[in-house]
Write an enzyme that holds these catalytic residues in place. Structure first.
Site, mmCIF file in Angstrom:
data_model
loop_
_atom_site.group_PDB
_atom_site.id
_atom_site.type_symbol
_atom_site.label_atom_id
_atom_site.label_comp_id
_atom_site.label_asym_id
_atom_site.label_seq_id
_atom_site.Cartn_x
_atom_site.Cartn_y
_atom_site.Cartn_z
ATOM 1 N N ARG A 1 0.852 -1.185 0.000
ATOM 2 C CA ARG A 1 0.000 0.000 0.000
ATOM 3 C C ARG A 1 0.889 1.238 0.000
ATOM 4 O O ARG A 1 1.920 1.278 0.713
ATOM 5 C CB ARG A 1 -0.897 0.041 1.251
ATOM 6 C CG ARG A 1 -2.087 -0.890 1.219
ATOM 7 C CD ARG A 1 -3.142 -0.467 0.169
ATOM 8 N NE ARG A 1 -4.289 -1.363 0.162
ATOM 9 C CZ ARG A 1 -4.417 -2.440 -0.606
ATOM 10 N NH1 ARG A 1 -3.461 -2.756 -1.460
ATOM 11 N NH2 ARG A 1 -5.511 -3.182 -0.551
ATOM 12 N N GLU B 1 -2.768 7.512 -4.562
ATOM 13 C CA GLU B 1 -3.053 7.038 -5.928
ATOM 14 C C GLU B 1 -4.523 7.213 -6.299
ATOM 15 O O GLU B 1 -4.868 7.340 -7.463
ATOM 16 C CB GLU B 1 -2.653 5.564 -6.094
ATOM 17 C CG GLU B 1 -3.498 4.624 -5.272
ATOM 18 C CD GLU B 1 -3.002 3.184 -5.316
ATOM 19 O OE1 GLU B 1 -3.698 2.370 -5.895
ATOM 20 O OE2 GLU B 1 -1.944 2.868 -4.755
ATOM 21 N N HIS C 1 -1.395 -0.028 -9.727
ATOM 22 C CA HIS C 1 -2.089 -0.956 -8.812
ATOM 23 C C HIS C 1 -2.679 -2.147 -9.579
ATOM 24 O O HIS C 1 -3.888 -2.399 -9.557
ATOM 25 C CB HIS C 1 -3.181 -0.216 -8.022
ATOM 26 C CG HIS C 1 -3.512 -0.923 -6.735
ATOM 27 N ND1 HIS C 1 -3.789 -0.264 -5.565
ATOM 28 C CD2 HIS C 1 -3.611 -2.248 -6.430
ATOM 29 C CE1 HIS C 1 -4.040 -1.130 -4.604
ATOM 30 N NE2 HIS C 1 -3.934 -2.346 -5.113
#
Ligand SMILES: NC(=O)c1ccc[n+]([C@@H]2O[C@H](COP(=O)([O-])OP(=O)(O)OC[C@H]3O[C@@H](n4cnc5c(N)ncnc54)[C@H](O)[C@@H]3O)[C@@H](O)[C@H]2O)c1
Length: 350
Positions: free
Chosen positions: A247, A276, A316
């Site tokens: 993360r 993000e 991601h």
């Protein structure tokens, strides 16, 4: 973020299940495999209560992925909500405490992607160690010069694995296949795994000073926020690589930039970056109360990360293999069915 799309028909007034962040393939799969409840699908992420349609009051089960932010405003706006089924391992995007205080269960998908995320971790490592990202750009422009593209072997190097849960242990298995030495840190060491796989637990400081590559596989918790920060960067072995597929909040971006600028780190591979969500919510950023000034500042700072050639950044996608997505959907279906049968599974607590 893509605008939220709504299905044409409103769901039945009782017991409906609403999925956010779903594409056509996921919608088809879930429709085929979930029965007994009215299903409703939204394409975009759920970040504010204002996005909820008027019929949402009937929703009993809410299922989201990591770009949604389920805070008290959304929880309060869903009076019939009984289960939040996150289609992810990490649940830091859900205010679990707020859900629990309303008696709402939160379920996750604990083990869908240990090999998937570990494989992507090595995609980032190899990209940096063999300068693949630079070579692709150069060759793509018709320039076949090898100048500056010399990499280094993984064999014989030391990798430091922070967090030896499902993903961390798989990273260690792969690292062993490359002939690497492995050190690890975890507040709950897995002594059996360390014996079987042949790695050593050391304190985080020692791991940072010994490792040629440090890779993060710990959850984002309040204690773990900025685990890699201004105070700790001096502990890295000079020229090391940092990999983060866990993360963004585990790494203080300012500290990362300083470590790169000062040559403490020679590069970093990031599948996740602090803030993000601002990039993925670009279109809904203005006027969205969840996008605070602080988050915008972080996003602007992170724009400079995107220009750097010593960084490999992916958006991601470490979880996103065909097989893993199918496992995510299957476990989510099981979680929802178990909930309806009164035998909840994969519940997480604050
Ligand atoms: N990028 C992606 O697509 C993606 C996909 C899946 C998971 N993830 C992230 O990866 C994380 C790890 O996943 P997992 O399935 O291995 O979780 P896990 O719960 O199986 O393992 C996490 C491990 O980290 C340890 N840990 C906690 N705090 C630590 C600290 N300060 N230092 C060292 N170790 C610490 C825990 O004790 C545990 O052993 C998840 O929390 C999630 O945030 C990212």
């Amino acid at each position: 973020m893509a605008a939220t799309t709504r299905t044409e028909h409103e769901p039945a007034s009782h017991g409906s299940t609403c999925f956010f962040e779903t594409g056509p393939d996921e919608q088809a799969y879930l429709t085929e495999h979930l029965s007994g409840s009215t299903l409703h699908f939204e394409k975009g992420a759920l970040t504010t209560a204002e996005q909820l349609p008027h019929w949402a009051k009937s929703v009993e089960v809410l299922s989201v992925f990591v770009h949604s932010h389920i805070g008290p405003d959304i929880i309060d706006a869903l009076p019939n909500l009984k289960l939040i089924a996150s289609r992810s391992t990490g649940v830091d995007h859900i205010n679990v405490q707020a859900a629990e205080s309303r008696g709402i269960a939160v379920a996750n998908v604990p083990t869908y992607g240990e090999n998937t995320v570990a494989e992507h971790t090595f995609a980032l490592i190899l990209s940096l160690s063999r300068k693949v990202h630079k070579a692709i750009v150069r060759a793509g422009s018709g320039n076949f010069s090898v100048e500056g593209l010399q990499g280094f072997d993984l064999k014989g190097k030391t990798i430091g694995v922070v967090g030896t849960g499902h993903i961390g242990l798989h990273v260690i298995r792969i690292a062993k296949g490359f002939g690497m030495n492995v050190v690890a840190s975890d507040p709950f060491p897995n002594r059996i795994a360390s014996e079987i796989l042949g790695f050593t637990y050391v304190p985080l400081d020692e791991l940072m000073s010994e490792s040629d590559i440090v890779t993060l596989h710990a959850p984002l918790t309040p204690q773990n926020r900025n685990l890699i920060g201004m105070e700790s960067i001096a502990k890295f072995k000079r020229g090391a690589l940092l990999i983060n597929t866990a993360r963004g909040g585990l790494v203080d971006t300012q500290a990362l930039l300083k470590a790169l600028d000062d040559g403490i780190l020679s590069g970093a591979g990031l599948d996740v970056i602090e803030g993000e969500e601002v990039f993925s919510e670009e279109k809904q950023m203005l006027g969205n109360p969840n996008i605070t000034d602080e988050k915008l500042k972080t996003a602007v700072r992170n724009l400079s990360l995107l220009q750097r050639s010593d960084l490999v950044i992916t958006p991601h996608i470490a979880f996103d293999s065909r097989e893993a997505v199918e496992r995510i959907l299957n476990t989510t279906i099981e979680n929802i069915n178990a909930f309806h049968a009164g035998a909840s599974q994969n519940l997480v607590h604050s």
